[in-house]
Design a protein around this motif. Structure first.
Motif, mmCIF file in Angstrom:
data_model
loop_
_atom_site.group_PDB
_atom_site.id
_atom_site.type_symbol
_atom_site.label_atom_id
_atom_site.label_comp_id
_atom_site.label_asym_id
_atom_site.label_seq_id
_atom_site.Cartn_x
_atom_site.Cartn_y
_atom_site.Cartn_z
ATOM 1 N N UNK A 1 15.429 15.767 4.859
ATOM 2 C CA UNK A 1 16.712 15.553 4.193
ATOM 3 C C UNK A 1 16.585 15.496 2.682
ATOM 4 N N UNK A 2 15.403 15.191 2.170
ATOM 5 C CA UNK A 2 15.200 15.104 0.731
ATOM 6 C C UNK A 2 14.491 16.320 0.175
ATOM 7 N N UNK A 3 13.195 16.401 0.405
ATOM 8 C CA UNK A 3 12.372 17.455 -0.191
ATOM 9 C C UNK A 3 12.865 18.865 0.122
ATOM 10 N N UNK A 4 13.107 19.155 1.390
ATOM 11 C CA UNK A 4 13.500 20.509 1.781
ATOM 12 C C UNK A 4 14.858 20.923 1.219
ATOM 13 N N UNK A 5 15.697 19.944 0.880
ATOM 14 C CA UNK A 5 17.020 20.243 0.328
ATOM 15 C C UNK A 5 17.082 20.051 -1.181
ATOM 16 N N UNK A 6 15.949 19.661 -1.781
ATOM 17 C CA UNK A 6 15.907 19.463 -3.220
ATOM 18 C C UNK A 6 16.658 18.226 -3.681
ATOM 19 N N UNK A 7 16.772 17.236 -2.800
ATOM 20 C CA UNK A 7 17.490 16.004 -3.112
ATOM 21 C C UNK A 7 16.464 14.893 -3.331
ATOM 22 N N UNK A 8 16.579 14.136 -4.433
ATOM 23 C CA UNK A 8 15.654 13.020 -4.621
ATOM 24 C C UNK A 8 15.754 12.047 -3.436
ATOM 25 N N UNK A 9 14.610 11.607 -2.936
ATOM 26 C CA UNK A 9 14.597 10.712 -1.782
ATOM 27 C C UNK A 9 13.464 9.718 -1.936
ATOM 28 N N UNK A 10 13.607 8.584 -1.286
ATOM 29 C CA UNK A 10 12.585 7.549 -1.347
ATOM 30 C C UNK A 10 12.472 6.883 0.020
ATOM 31 N N UNK A 11 11.273 6.471 0.352
ATOM 32 C CA UNK A 11 11.025 5.720 1.582
ATOM 33 C C UNK A 11 10.715 4.280 1.181
ATOM 34 N N UNK A 12 11.458 3.344 1.726
ATOM 35 C CA UNK A 12 11.249 1.926 1.422
ATOM 36 C C UNK A 12 10.784 1.229 2.696
ATOM 37 N N UNK B 1 0.846 -1.170 0.000
ATOM 38 C CA UNK B 1 0.000 0.000 0.000
ATOM 39 C C UNK B 1 0.902 1.248 0.000
ATOM 40 N N UNK B 2 0.623 2.217 -0.855
ATOM 41 C CA UNK B 2 1.428 3.443 -0.881
ATOM 42 C C UNK B 2 1.338 4.204 0.435
ATOM 43 N N UNK B 3 2.417 4.851 0.777
ATOM 44 C CA UNK B 3 2.506 5.616 2.019
ATOM 45 C C UNK B 3 2.622 7.095 1.657
ATOM 46 N N UNK B 4 1.751 7.918 2.203
ATOM 47 C CA UNK B 4 1.822 9.361 1.966
ATOM 48 C C UNK B 4 2.893 9.933 2.887
ATOM 49 N N UNK B 5 3.830 10.652 2.307
ATOM 50 C CA UNK B 5 4.943 11.215 3.076
ATOM 51 C C UNK B 5 4.707 12.712 3.254
ATOM 52 N N UNK B 6 4.816 13.188 4.475
ATOM 53 C CA UNK B 6 4.638 14.604 4.744
ATOM 54 C C UNK B 6 5.340 15.014 6.020
ATOM 55 N N UNK B 7 5.474 16.310 6.224
ATOM 56 C CA UNK B 7 6.168 16.834 7.403
ATOM 57 C C UNK B 7 5.498 16.449 8.720
ATOM 58 N N UNK B 8 4.189 16.237 8.683
ATOM 59 C CA UNK B 8 3.464 15.934 9.918
ATOM 60 C C UNK B 8 3.857 14.576 10.512
ATOM 61 N N UNK B 9 4.021 13.560 9.660
ATOM 62 C CA UNK B 9 4.228 12.203 10.164
ATOM 63 C C UNK B 9 5.580 11.588 9.825
ATOM 64 N N UNK B 10 6.386 12.256 9.038
ATOM 65 C CA UNK B 10 7.666 11.695 8.607
ATOM 66 C C UNK B 10 8.780 12.709 8.825
#
Length: 57
Positions: free
Chosen positions: A16-27, A1-10
């Motif tokens: 380290x990824x989004x805020x710095x403009x670096x591609x990131x993934x959660x596995x 099931x896909x996981x929604x990633x956001x500042x509130x819960x992650x």
């Protein structure tokens, strides 16, 4: 099931990824899949193959 990633819960991906403009993934992985050395090796190879060249280190 896909996981929604956001500042509130992650943390790692948004900070380290989004805020710095670096591609990131959660596995996410079931703990029983890499249950032994062979399982760890198999999953390491799968994940390495899924990453773009030059992004594995």
């Amino acid at each position: 099931m896909p996981h929604v990633i956001g500042h509130k819960d992650d943390y790692a991906v948004p900070i380290h990824g989004d805020d710095r403009g670096i591609p990131a993934v959660l596995v996410g992985m079931r703990q029983d899949l890499p249950a032994d050395h062979q399982g760890v090796e198999a999953w390491a190879k799968r994940l390495a193959a899924a990453l773009p060249a030059g992004q594995t280190a």
